[in-house]
Design a protein around this motif. Sequence first.
Motif, PDB file in Angstrom:
ATOM      1  N   ALA A 152      85.675  43.699  27.887  1.00 49.01           N
ATOM      2  CA  ALA A 152      84.459  43.630  27.067  1.00 49.01           C
ATOM      3  C   ALA A 152      83.329  44.432  27.711  1.00 49.01           C
ATOM      4  CB  ALA A 152      84.040  42.174  26.880  1.00 49.01           C
ATOM      5  N   ALA A 153      83.201  44.342  29.025  1.00 43.52           N
ATOM      6  CA  ALA A 153      82.144  45.097  29.718  1.00 43.52           C
ATOM      7  C   ALA A 153      82.336  46.591  29.508  1.00 43.52           C
ATOM      8  CB  ALA A 153      82.157  44.767  31.210  1.00 43.52           C
ATOM      9  N   LEU A 154      83.585  47.053  29.618  1.00 46.93           N
ATOM     10  CA  LEU A 154      83.848  48.482  29.433  1.00 46.93           C
ATOM     11  C   LEU A 154      83.587  48.904  27.994  1.00 46.93           C
ATOM     12  CD1 LEU A 154      87.016  48.738  31.671  1.00 46.93           C
ATOM     13  CD2 LEU A 154      84.825  49.882  32.076  1.00 46.93           C
ATOM     14  N   LYS A 155      83.933  48.047  27.057  1.00 52.17           N
ATOM     15  CA  LYS A 155      83.680  48.372  25.641  1.00 52.17           C
ATOM     16  C   LYS A 155      82.178  48.464  25.369  1.00 52.17           C
ATOM     17  CE  LYS A 155      87.972  47.196  23.349  1.00 52.17           C
ATOM     18  NZ  LYS A 155      88.785  47.398  24.561  1.00 52.17           N
ATOM     19  N   ARG A 156      81.409  47.658  26.084  1.00 49.63           N
ATOM     20  CA  ARG A 156      79.953  47.686  25.907  1.00 49.63           C
ATOM     21  C   ARG A 156      79.351  48.959  26.519  1.00 49.63           C
ATOM     22  NH1 ARG A 156      79.303  42.944  28.314  1.00 49.63           N
ATOM     23  NH2 ARG A 156      77.958  43.652  30.009  1.00 49.63           N
ATOM     24  N   HIS A 157      79.852  49.316  27.689  1.00 48.56           N
ATOM     25  CA  HIS A 157      79.245  50.443  28.405  1.00 48.56           C
ATOM     26  C   HIS A 157      79.885  51.795  28.054  1.00 48.56           C
ATOM     27  CE1 HIS A 157      76.493  48.131  30.882  1.00 48.56           C
ATOM     28  NE2 HIS A 157      77.438  47.209  30.971  1.00 48.56           N
ATOM     29  N   CYS A 158      81.083  51.763  27.520  1.00 50.91           N
ATOM     30  CA  CYS A 158      81.754  53.010  27.099  1.00 50.91           C
ATOM     31  C   CYS A 158      82.255  52.803  25.668  1.00 50.91           C
ATOM     32  CB  CYS A 158      82.955  53.341  28.006  1.00 50.91           C
ATOM     33  SG  CYS A 158      82.625  53.288  29.769  1.00 50.91           S
ATOM     34  N   ASP A 176      87.226  59.073  28.883  1.00 49.66           N
ATOM     35  CA  ASP A 176      88.085  60.264  29.011  1.00 49.66           C
ATOM     36  C   ASP A 176      88.710  60.357  30.396  1.00 49.66           C
ATOM     37  OD1 ASP A 176      87.581  61.810  26.432  1.00 49.66           O
ATOM     38  OD2 ASP A 176      85.535  61.476  27.130  1.00 49.66           O
ATOM     39  N   MET A 177      87.927  60.008  31.416  1.00 54.23           N
ATOM     40  CA  MET A 177      88.394  60.109  32.791  1.00 54.23           C
ATOM     41  C   MET A 177      88.020  58.840  33.537  1.00 54.23           C
ATOM     42  SD  MET A 177      86.919  63.925  33.534  1.00 54.23           S
ATOM     43  CE  MET A 177      85.407  63.634  32.616  1.00 54.23           C
ATOM     44  N   TYR A 178      88.953  58.327  34.295  1.00 50.92           N
ATOM     45  CA  TYR A 178      88.645  57.178  35.159  1.00 50.92           C
ATOM     46  C   TYR A 178      88.900  57.604  36.596  1.00 50.92           C
ATOM     47  CZ  TYR A 178      89.192  52.658  37.516  1.00 50.92           C
ATOM     48  OH  TYR A 178      89.089  51.613  38.398  1.00 50.92           O
ATOM     49  N   PHE A 179      87.874  57.490  37.413  1.00 55.13           N
ATOM     50  CA  PHE A 179      88.046  57.752  38.837  1.00 55.13           C
ATOM     51  C   PHE A 179      88.313  56.411  39.501  1.00 55.13           C
ATOM     52  CE2 PHE A 179      87.418  59.025  43.111  1.00 55.13           C
ATOM     53  CZ  PHE A 179      87.631  60.396  43.145  1.00 55.13           C
ATOM     54  N   GLU A 180      89.574  56.195  39.851  1.00 53.83           N
ATOM     55  CA  GLU A 180      90.081  54.877  40.254  1.00 53.83           C
ATOM     56  C   GLU A 180      89.954  54.686  41.766  1.00 53.83           C
ATOM     57  OE1 GLU A 180      90.821  51.977  40.301  1.00 53.83           O
ATOM     58  OE2 GLU A 180      92.886  51.555  39.676  1.00 53.83           O
ATOM     59  N   ASN A 181      89.104  53.741  42.127  1.00 54.43           N
ATOM     60  CA  ASN A 181      88.965  53.409  43.544  1.00 54.43           C
ATOM     61  C   ASN A 181      89.410  51.996  43.875  1.00 54.43           C
ATOM     62  OD1 ASN A 181      87.731  55.841  44.631  1.00 54.43           O
ATOM     63  ND2 ASN A 181      85.887  55.296  43.483  1.00 54.43           N
ATOM     64  N   VAL A 182      89.684  51.160  42.848  1.00 51.38           N
ATOM     65  CA  VAL A 182      89.820  49.737  43.152  1.00 51.38           C
ATOM     66  C   VAL A 182      91.149  49.095  42.763  1.00 51.38           C
ATOM     67  CG1 VAL A 182      87.316  49.471  43.015  1.00 51.38           C
ATOM     68  CG2 VAL A 182      88.704  48.853  41.038  1.00 51.38           C
ATOM     69  N   GLY A 183      91.768  49.502  41.663  1.00 52.58           N
ATOM     70  CA  GLY A 183      93.050  48.913  41.257  1.00 52.58           C
ATOM     71  C   GLY A 183      92.903  47.534  40.637  1.00 52.58           C
ATOM     72  N   GLY A 184      94.043  46.832  40.502  1.00 56.92           N
ATOM     73  CA  GLY A 184      94.054  45.450  40.035  1.00 56.92           C
ATOM     74  C   GLY A 184      93.519  45.282  38.621  1.00 56.92           C
ATOM     75  N   LYS A 185      92.784  44.172  38.431  1.00 55.21           N
ATOM     76  CA  LYS A 185      92.295  43.816  37.088  1.00 55.21           C
ATOM     77  C   LYS A 185      91.450  44.913  36.461  1.00 55.21           C
ATOM     78  CE  LYS A 185      92.127  38.806  37.761  1.00 55.21           C
ATOM     79  NZ  LYS A 185      92.825  38.869  39.090  1.00 55.21           N
ATOM     80  N   MET A 186      90.709  45.629  37.299  1.00 57.07           N
ATOM     81  CA  MET A 186      89.855  46.699  36.763  1.00 57.07           C
ATOM     82  C   MET A 186      90.713  47.786  36.119  1.00 57.07           C
ATOM     83  SD  MET A 186      86.851  47.817  36.168  1.00 57.07           S
ATOM     84  CE  MET A 186      85.549  47.167  37.235  1.00 57.07           C
ATOM     85  N   LEU A 187      91.753  48.201  36.797  1.00 55.68           N
ATOM     86  CA  LEU A 187      92.636  49.226  36.241  1.00 55.68           C
ATOM     87  C   LEU A 187      93.242  48.754  34.917  1.00 55.68           C
ATOM     88  CD1 LEU A 187      94.279  51.828  36.238  1.00 55.68           C
ATOM     89  CD2 LEU A 187      95.879  50.746  37.838  1.00 55.68           C
ATOM     90  N   ASP A 188      93.659  47.492  34.888  1.00 57.89           N
ATOM     91  CA  ASP A 188      94.281  46.964  33.674  1.00 57.89           C
ATOM     92  C   ASP A 188      93.311  46.991  32.495  1.00 57.89           C
ATOM     93  OD1 ASP A 188      96.851  46.344  33.112  1.00 57.89           O
ATOM     94  OD2 ASP A 188      96.678  44.198  33.491  1.00 57.89           O
ATOM     95  N   ALA A 189      92.037  46.680  32.764  1.00 60.69           N
ATOM     96  CA  ALA A 189      91.023  46.704  31.701  1.00 60.69           C
ATOM     97  C   ALA A 189      90.710  48.144  31.292  1.00 60.69           C
ATOM     98  CB  ALA A 189      89.755  45.992  32.164  1.00 60.69           C
ATOM     99  N   VAL A 190      90.660  49.037  32.270  1.00 61.59           N
ATOM    100  CA  VAL A 190      90.357  50.443  31.961  1.00 61.59           C
ATOM    101  C   VAL A 190      91.432  51.037  31.052  1.00 61.59           C
ATOM    102  CG1 VAL A 190      90.202  52.760  32.939  1.00 61.59           C
ATOM    103  CG2 VAL A 190      88.961  50.875  34.019  1.00 61.59           C
ATOM    104  N   LEU A 191      92.697  50.720  31.334  1.00 65.20           N
ATOM    105  CA  LEU A 191      93.793  51.285  30.537  1.00 65.20           C
ATOM    106  C   LEU A 191      93.561  51.048  29.043  1.00 65.20           C
ATOM    107  CD1 LEU A 191      96.831  50.388  32.816  1.00 65.20           C
ATOM    108  CD2 LEU A 191      96.244  52.706  32.044  1.00 65.20           C
ATOM    109  N   LEU A 192      93.071  49.852  28.713  1.00 64.46           N
ATOM    110  CA  LEU A 192      92.830  49.511  27.303  1.00 64.46           C
ATOM    111  C   LEU A 192      91.725  50.356  26.688  1.00 64.46           C
ATOM    112  CD1 LEU A 192      92.887  45.606  27.563  1.00 64.46           C
ATOM    113  CD2 LEU A 192      94.732  47.105  26.763  1.00 64.46           C
ATOM    114  N   ASN A 193      90.889  50.943  27.527  1.00 62.60           N
ATOM    115  CA  ASN A 193      89.722  51.673  27.035  1.00 62.60           C
ATOM    116  C   ASN A 193      89.831  53.187  27.182  1.00 62.60           C
ATOM    117  OD1 ASN A 193      87.502  49.626  26.207  1.00 62.60           O
ATOM    118  ND2 ASN A 193      88.501  48.746  27.997  1.00 62.60           N
TER     119      ASN A 193
END
Lengths: 341, 341
Positions: B212-218, B223-240
Amino acid sequence: MAGTEVTNRQIIFKNYVVGWPKESDMELVTTTKKLELREGQKDVILKVLYLSCDPYQRGRMRNAVDSYIPPFTPGKPLDGYGVGKVVRSNDPDFKENDLVEGLVAWEEYSLGFKLSKIESDVVPVSYYLGALGMAGFTAYVGFFQVCEPKKGETIYVSAASGAVGQMVGQFAKLFGCHVVGSAGSAQKVDLLKNKFGYDEAFNYKEEPDLDAALKRHCPQGIDMYFENVGGKMLDAVLLNMKVHGRIAVCGMISQYNNEVHEPIYNLNITVKRRLKIQGFLQSDFIHLKPEFKKTVVEWFKEKKLEYVEDIADGLEKGPAALIGMLAGKNVGKQGIKVADF
Amino acid sequence: MAGTEVTNRQIIFKNYVVGWPKESDMELVTTTKKLELREGQKDVILKVLYLSCDPYQRGRMRNAVDSYIPPFTPGKPLDGYGVGKVVRSNDPDFKENDLVEGLVAWEEYSLGFKLSKIESDVVPVSYYLGALGMAGFTAYVGFFQVCEPKKGETIYVSAASGAVGQMVGQFAKLFGCHVVGSAGSAQKVDLLKNKFGYDEAFNYKEEPDLDAALKRHCPQGIDMYFENVGGKMLDAVLLNMKVHGRIAVCGMISQYNNEVHEPIYNLNITVKRRLKIQGFLQSDFIHLKPEFKKTVVEWFKEKKLEYVEDIADGLEKGPAALIGMLAGKNVGKQGIKVADF
């Protein structure tokens, strides 16, 4: 002739599906149809000869709004790739009795879309469902474009005897790779080794530890993984990828009937191994289609390729064939024969 | 002078670490060292001024045989990137009092490896730990090479105020992207917005639903995700991620202290969105280092870049600084000041 009425059996999609589809999610109905062309439209009506069963069709049974292809419409026939013979045409590019491939509904007489003529008689027309159709083209662009192969590298293919997998393995052998595949029965493993020329093959269902199986069959590691299944297999493959390895993600058929997907734990390895994981659709490479057809027809002519099909006989067998393919019951490309020429 | 003996404090790596490292996994010892050059070797001895704390060092606390870099040796000092002043040199490329950056042990006087001279005084020398060191170069190749950016695209950066993230965001703004970042405190979010020029920023710790946070802010997708953290964040980013999106996997710091990694459920989306997920290491792009230094020094000179550092004062603070960085306690690039010039 213009208004000839024919009996037209159809396979109707009844409603959106959660979990595994059942035959009762689809229904055979008998209707009649006038073979009439709409005025001012470039319509082509086909007598459908063959229909293709493809894993992506499972996605179309879901009411998903964000897919690259719309869902099936409840109450209407399924649709997909097929081969047919032109019976009526308003399109100057197609005339009666032409053999064509393209998009059709699951019925005996159907409007065709995105058609192309089948010019060559080197291979059986049913091959245009698979080897020379979407599956073969997916294998072609997935291997030659997405995998970025180098001679002598090791490629591992899951669902390796399937519509796509059998072509990937053979392309990779022709290119000069070391080719390893897995499938879900002794019969399929035998095909991999003795028909498609895989260097190594194993039955994943007999391997309690997929990581160990991969280490045994790919002791030097994997340069390229042609991903057809997802889930536990992908997780095990990640551990066995070599530095700068490439994973071409064609599909994840093991997950299509799960509402919650199996977890993947080993993605962290992408950094230290500098892996590229690339999802792709053949439709993004459509400019390569003419090159693909020319090349692959030539290879069949030179007896460099084999293709194994599993053709259900009769439109009424369609629902069972489609569901069976999702469960891996098919041996080779799953199609449906609807009519003789 | 040749045999001058100096007091040489060191941070010793005591033994391999499972789970979160503790300060007691490292130890400050006071030794003495003769500032002697080995005959016939191109040795350079440095007085160490600054040491860098980097997430990859957590991996070196594990007894891993297959990494791109060997583990630390129990009983020996840690090592990593640093800045120093040459006190003895057998190497004609370096003379006494030269300022250099490169690989050093965590001690006051150390042999240096893979050194290069710091020629410019445009930025503080400590910046050669980060902005002009490995972190900045990682940001540079990760953004310009791996992300394959196009003007106007949206990039999302996690750990966005960290040593790498703050550079990625600024490079992306200079390039003409819409830049969104997340970090783990209000202070960091303020830096993102008011110092580094991020268009949007949020505190991921205050977001129970990352999707939901990503949908609000993006709202248009990523288009591009610069991945530094992994885990739940990556899983949420994939959906967006948008169709044809790219994920540059620089690291997955949220997972480095887990023996079993957090699962990822949404990888299936890579097919329909045709995503590229690419792990990378800056060391594979070393041919771009001169271009990077020239460009980034110029941008600092033109006041186009900012850099925030978090420098612990004293070698003895090293273990706490390294562990704190893994927990995100640092604000900006974490370094250690060992000595004055």
